[in-house]
Design an enzyme around this catalytic site. Structure first.
Site, PDB file in Angstrom:
ATOM      1  N   SER A  59      -9.477   0.817   2.984  1.00 33.66           N
ATOM      2  CA  SER A  59      -8.494   1.798   2.008  1.00 33.66           C
ATOM      3  C   SER A  59      -7.421   1.115   1.319  1.00 33.66           C
ATOM      4  CB  SER A  59      -8.153   2.938   3.090  1.00 33.66           C
ATOM      5  OG  SER A  59      -7.224   2.440   4.060  1.00 33.66           O
ATOM      6  N   SER A  62      -9.707  -1.597   6.919  1.00 34.87           N
ATOM      7  CA  SER A  62      -9.176  -1.441   5.587  1.00 34.87           C
ATOM      8  C   SER A  62      -8.126  -2.747   4.991  1.00 34.87           C
ATOM      9  CB  SER A  62      -8.241  -0.338   5.821  1.00 34.87           C
ATOM     10  OG  SER A  62      -9.124   1.126   5.722  1.00 34.87           O
ATOM     11  N   LYS A  87       0.828  -1.180  -0.052  1.00 33.63           N
ATOM     12  CA  LYS A  87      -0.039   0.110   0.045  1.00 33.63           C
ATOM     13  C   LYS A  87       0.844   1.195  -0.239  1.00 33.63           C
ATOM     14  CE  LYS A  87      -4.023   1.626   2.676  1.00 33.63           C
ATOM     15  NZ  LYS A  87      -4.745   1.281   3.864  1.00 33.63           N
TER      16      LYS A  87
END
Length: 469
Positions: free
Chosen positions: A155, A179, A79
């Site tokens: 996310s 997330s 990420k």
């Protein structure tokens, strides 16, 4: 391509015994990314030069007859809130483009390199990790590999989609309110949110200091456990990382649920689940021998308190930019950041005090139970742009509602594996089940998850919607 899920562990063995070059595995992944990412939009950084250097180093070690580390040759990505040396840590934002490149890798990136894994790049996400759908205005939405008209979750949307699309077999994400678990559920991959404080967060861009977790997503339960074992390390320089001895999980997977007390969470978790979510949990319960339903204490209050702390700490972190560059923020989250910065301190103080009581009540559940089951998301992936969600007679803001079932659990700090199931009511889309254990007992959650995989109930499926060119 990265290979089907059942092939990844075989490829790790092949790299170790010299029948597969790490460079060849890497080049297959690069080709898969180049063929599919225009459709998926998972990658925001493609670090091919670094990846080739790391893969070549593995092959050189093997040729020299040196022992290889446990994840030698494994392609992975992170990420884009993880620091990657020489690159700007975007955290999904336009504002961070002005920052200096990171001088060193994040601790977990370093741990992966020491374990022999090969980093291919950084992945798309909701701006500053504030969101559950990765509909990023600056870098474009991540598209679900099973239906490109639908969200991938967030996310860590890029982290879930990259694994589901077969671009890489494993990724790193972050989970504050869900997330990791939400994209794992919507993309049909395995995800682990460890105990709060288990893994070092040093070298990552924060969202909510008091709730942020980091963890892996993978194409199998065993790979998830192996990655988790490689990441464990008591980091004295991270004040949020609790100094606990490494407790390997992978060697104990084959114990399955033998001797474990497993129950299903009812009440709040059933009331906020759609038909597919209920069906997924019932199937998991049947496979794990769970016949009892129990209540998670104060789940709705836990979610409310998590919202208050999330908004307050997130708003405070970005207060200067909110004052001077509000127009550069993600339109889908800027109002929430501003509102959080304006919350009364009394609310935040009460939320923190409640959290201590809440944890005690939740931990008491694990005196009687080892593993608890709940849906990971209320519904399967929704179409991109969906604003409202109708669920059991109530209407919710869709993006926030994707965290209805994950927020109460992470607020307690418990470790959770998101196991990918494929209930018929989801009409060809995945929907995950949360496999929850007591703090510091990731091994139990992973054992139960492995049991679901061994019985063929949970696991990744190749996306039928993928166009590879």
């Amino acid at each position: 391509m990265s290979g089907a899920p059942q092939d990844t562990l075989a490829r790790l063995r092949a790299v170790a015994d010299g029948t597969l070059r790490a460079r060849d595995w890497l080049e297959q992944c690069i080709a898969r990314i180049e063929a599919t990412d225009a459709q998926v939009n998972a990658f925001t950084l493609k670090a091919w030069r670094r990846a080739r250097d790391e893969a070549d180093a593995i092959d050189a070690h093997r040729a020299a007859g040196r022992a290889l580390p446990p994840l030698a040759g494994l392609p992975y990505a992170v990420k884009n809130l993880f620091d990657v040396a020489g690159e700007v840590t975007l955290a999904g934002s336009r504002i961070n483009r002005d920052h200096a490149p990171a001088e060193t890798d994040a601790v977990l990136v370093r741990r992966m390199r020491e374990a022999g894994a090969v980093l291919l790049g950084a992945l798309n996400m909701d701006e500053f990790a504030y969101g559950f759908t990765t509909e990023n205005t600056h870098y474009g939405p991540v598209r679900n590999p099973h239906d490109s008209a639908r969200v991938a979750g967030g996310s860590s949307g890029g982290s879930g989609a990259a694994v589901a699309a077969g671009q890489v077999p494993m990724t790193l994400g972050s989970d504050t309110n869900g997330s990791i678990r939400v994209p794992a559920s919507l993309c049909g991959v395995w995800g682990l949110k460890p105990t709060f404080g288990r893994l070092s967060r040093r070298g990552t861009y924060p969202f909510v200091h008091s709730i942020d977790h980091l963890g892996p997503l993978a194409d199998s339960a065993e790979l998830l456990a192996r990655a988790y074992d490689a990441l464990q390390w008591p980091d004295a320089q991270d004040p949020g990382c609790h100094a606990r001895a490494v407790q390997p999980a992978a060697p104990h997977l084959e114990q399955g649920v033998r001797g474990l007390r497993v129950a299903v969470l009812g009440g709040y978790f059933d009331e906020h689940a759609g038909p597919a979510a209920r069906q997924a949990v019932q199937a998991a319960a049947g496979a794990l021998g769970a016949t009892r339903t129990v209540q998670w204490p104060d789940a709705a209050l836990g979610r409310s308190a998590a919202f208050i702390i999330t908004a307050a700490e997130g708003g405070s972190l970005h207060l200067d930019e909110l004052r001077t560059r509000a127009a550069d923020f993600e339109p889908l989250s800027v109002d929430r950041f501003i509102a959080g910065a304006l919350q009364p301190a009394h609310w935040v103080s009460r939320a923190h005090r409640f959290r201590r009581i809440y944890r005690e009540r939740v931990n008491a559940l694990f005196r009687e139970w080892d593993v608890l089951l709940a849906p990971a998301t209320p519904v399967p992936a929704t179409p991109i742009g969906t604003e409202w969600l109708d669920l059991n007679g109530a209407t919710y803001p869709c993006r926030a509602a994707m965290g209805l079932l994950t927020q109460p659990v992470s607020f307690a700090g418990c470790p959770v594996v998101a196991a990918p199931l494929w209930p018929s009511a989801a009409q060809g889309l995945p929907l995950g089940v949360q496999v929850i254990a007591a703090p510091w007992r990731e091994d139990l959650a992973l054992r139960a998850a492995w049991q679901l995989e061994r019985e063929g109930l949970a696991g990744m499926r190749t996306p039928r919607a993928m166009v590879t060119g």
